[in-house]
Write an enzyme that holds these catalytic residues in place. Structure first.
Site, short mmCIF file in Angstrom:
data_model
loop_
_atom_site.label_atom_id
_atom_site.label_comp_id
_atom_site.label_asym_id
_atom_site.label_seq_id
_atom_site.Cartn_x
_atom_site.Cartn_y
_atom_site.Cartn_z
N LYS A 49 0.81 -1.22 0.00
CA LYS A 49 0.00 0.00 0.00
C LYS A 49 0.85 1.28 0.00
O LYS A 49 0.37 2.33 -0.41
CB LYS A 49 -0.98 0.00 1.18
CG LYS A 49 -1.93 -1.20 1.20
CD LYS A 49 -2.60 -1.46 -0.11
CE LYS A 49 -3.53 -2.65 -0.17
NZ LYS A 49 -3.02 -3.95 0.26
N TYR A 258 -11.93 -15.33 1.99
CA TYR A 258 -11.01 -14.22 2.27
C TYR A 258 -10.68 -14.16 3.76
O TYR A 258 -11.58 -14.18 4.61
CB TYR A 258 -11.63 -12.90 1.81
CG TYR A 258 -10.77 -11.71 2.18
CD1 TYR A 258 -9.65 -11.39 1.43
CD2 TYR A 258 -11.06 -10.94 3.30
CE1 TYR A 258 -8.84 -10.33 1.79
CE2 TYR A 258 -10.25 -9.87 3.67
CZ TYR A 258 -9.14 -9.57 2.90
OH TYR A 258 -8.33 -8.53 3.26
N TYR A 284 -2.74 -12.98 2.39
CA TYR A 284 -2.36 -12.72 1.01
C TYR A 284 -1.17 -13.57 0.53
O TYR A 284 -1.30 -14.43 -0.33
CB TYR A 284 -2.00 -11.24 0.83
CG TYR A 284 -3.14 -10.29 1.09
CD1 TYR A 284 -4.06 -10.01 0.09
CD2 TYR A 284 -3.29 -9.67 2.33
CE1 TYR A 284 -5.12 -9.14 0.31
CE2 TYR A 284 -4.35 -8.80 2.56
CZ TYR A 284 -5.25 -8.54 1.55
OH TYR A 284 -6.30 -7.68 1.77
#
Ligand SMILES: *Cc1c(COP(=O)(O)O)cnc(C)c1O
Length: 325
Positions: A49, A258, A284
């Protein structure tokens, strides 16, 4: 506008290293593996990010914002890093987190607290954009100038950070004398893959970009990536078009859903740690390495190929998952 003219603030420590991981490459079945260490971008413990936020926060500054609002799950790396970016630029961080408030403040949520973010929780089926708009309205009524950053920072503007990351990988590969066949990374909201794909199409079209989905089904993820990549190309004045045929994603490694680790994900995290001292995350990068391992096993990636694994960070989230190990 040219890519170099898009307003940017410096938030990430760049370039991140491109490191060979020979023991892990051997354990996966004899591929030549390099890890692009975007877990080392800095900005409150690093992650992908930071590259997106360089462009998103520059836009916030340009618009005169004094408050930044974003959203994500309770263990959102994006929310943590946005809060850090806001503080670094003298702005107030406001986080709208999806789900129940966890009983224990761990991992990213603890860091959100340290960063002094104003945190609220909304139900899992809430319309997050509408919730953020409501918060922005309340803050505006109080005299603040809020700027909203979408889920994952995955607007076309945010993905410009990964167009430049593609260039960085190409430059480092040339310097190291290697010619990557593929790059593997995670597919969450798709902004990272959109930028990476666009960048590789411009700078090194022979490199195949592969995304392992961590939640979304293939058609949804593909559509998001194409839409964002097209928009980013226009934004950066890049004369290429990205179509569905350019996108390689695989949703076979999502597991139970998820944020819920699969057995393969846990195994992949242990493997990276034990072979290379490399720490992955349960949401992830663990699933992404499980996907790469699966692709080598299935013969989709042949032994001897040169593969770059783009490590997008996320390790702070590990501390909220200790019971899985
Ligand atoms: C957000 C995130 C991703 C996914 O990136 P997208 O651009 O949303 O697809 C991958 N890894 C980590 C650690 C993340 O925090």
């Amino acid at each position: 506008m040219q890519i170099g003219e898009i307003p940017r603030v410096r938030l990430a420590t760049l370039p991140t290293p491109l490191e060979e991981a020979p023991r892990l490459g051997e354990a996966l079945g004899g591929i030549r593996l390099f890890v692009k260490r975007d877990d080392n971008t800095g900005l409150a413990l690093g992650g992908n990010k930071a590259r997106k936020l360089e462009f998103l926060m520059a836009d916030a500054v340009k618009q005169g914002a004094d408050t930044v609002i974003t959203t994500g799950g309770p263990q959102s790396n994006h929310a943590r890093m946005t809060a850090a970016a806001a503080r670094k630029l003298g702005m107030r961080p406001v986080l709208v987190l999806e789900g129940k408030k966890p009983s224990e403040r761990q991992g990213n949520l603890l860091l959100d607290e340290l960063l002094g973010a104003e945190v609220s929780f909304v139900p899992e089926d809430a319309d997050l954009d509408a919730e953020m708009a409501r918060v922005a309205e309340r803050l505006r009524a109080g005299g603040a100038r809020p700027y909203i950053i979408p889920l994952g920072g995955s607007s076309a503007l945010g993905s410009i950070g990964y167009v430049l990351a593609a260039m960085e990988i190409v430059d480092q590969s040339i310097a190291a004398g290697i010619a990557p066949d593929r790059v593997y990374t995670s597919g969450g909201s798709g902004g990272t893959l959109a930028g990476l794909l666009l960048g590789m199409k411009v700078f090194a079209p022979q490199v195949a970009v592969w995304g392992i989905s961590v939640g979304r089904r293939e058609p949804d993820l593909i559509q998001r990536i194409v839409r964002k990549a097209e928009e980013a190309a226009r934004l950066a004045g890049l004369p290429v078009s990205v179509t569905e045929d350019d996108v390689h994603v695989d949703d076979d490694y999502v597991g139970p859903g998820y944020g819920i680790p699969s057995p393969e994900c846990i195994k992949a995290i242990r493997l990276a740690a034990e072979t290379e001292g490399l720490i992955l995350d349960p949401v992830y990068t663990g699933k992404t390495l499980a996907g790469l391992a699966g692709h080598v096993k299935r013969g989709l990636v042949r032994s001897g190929e040169t593969v770059v694994f783009l490590h997008t960070g996320g390790a702070p989230g590990l501390f909220a998952y200790s019971e899985w190990f």
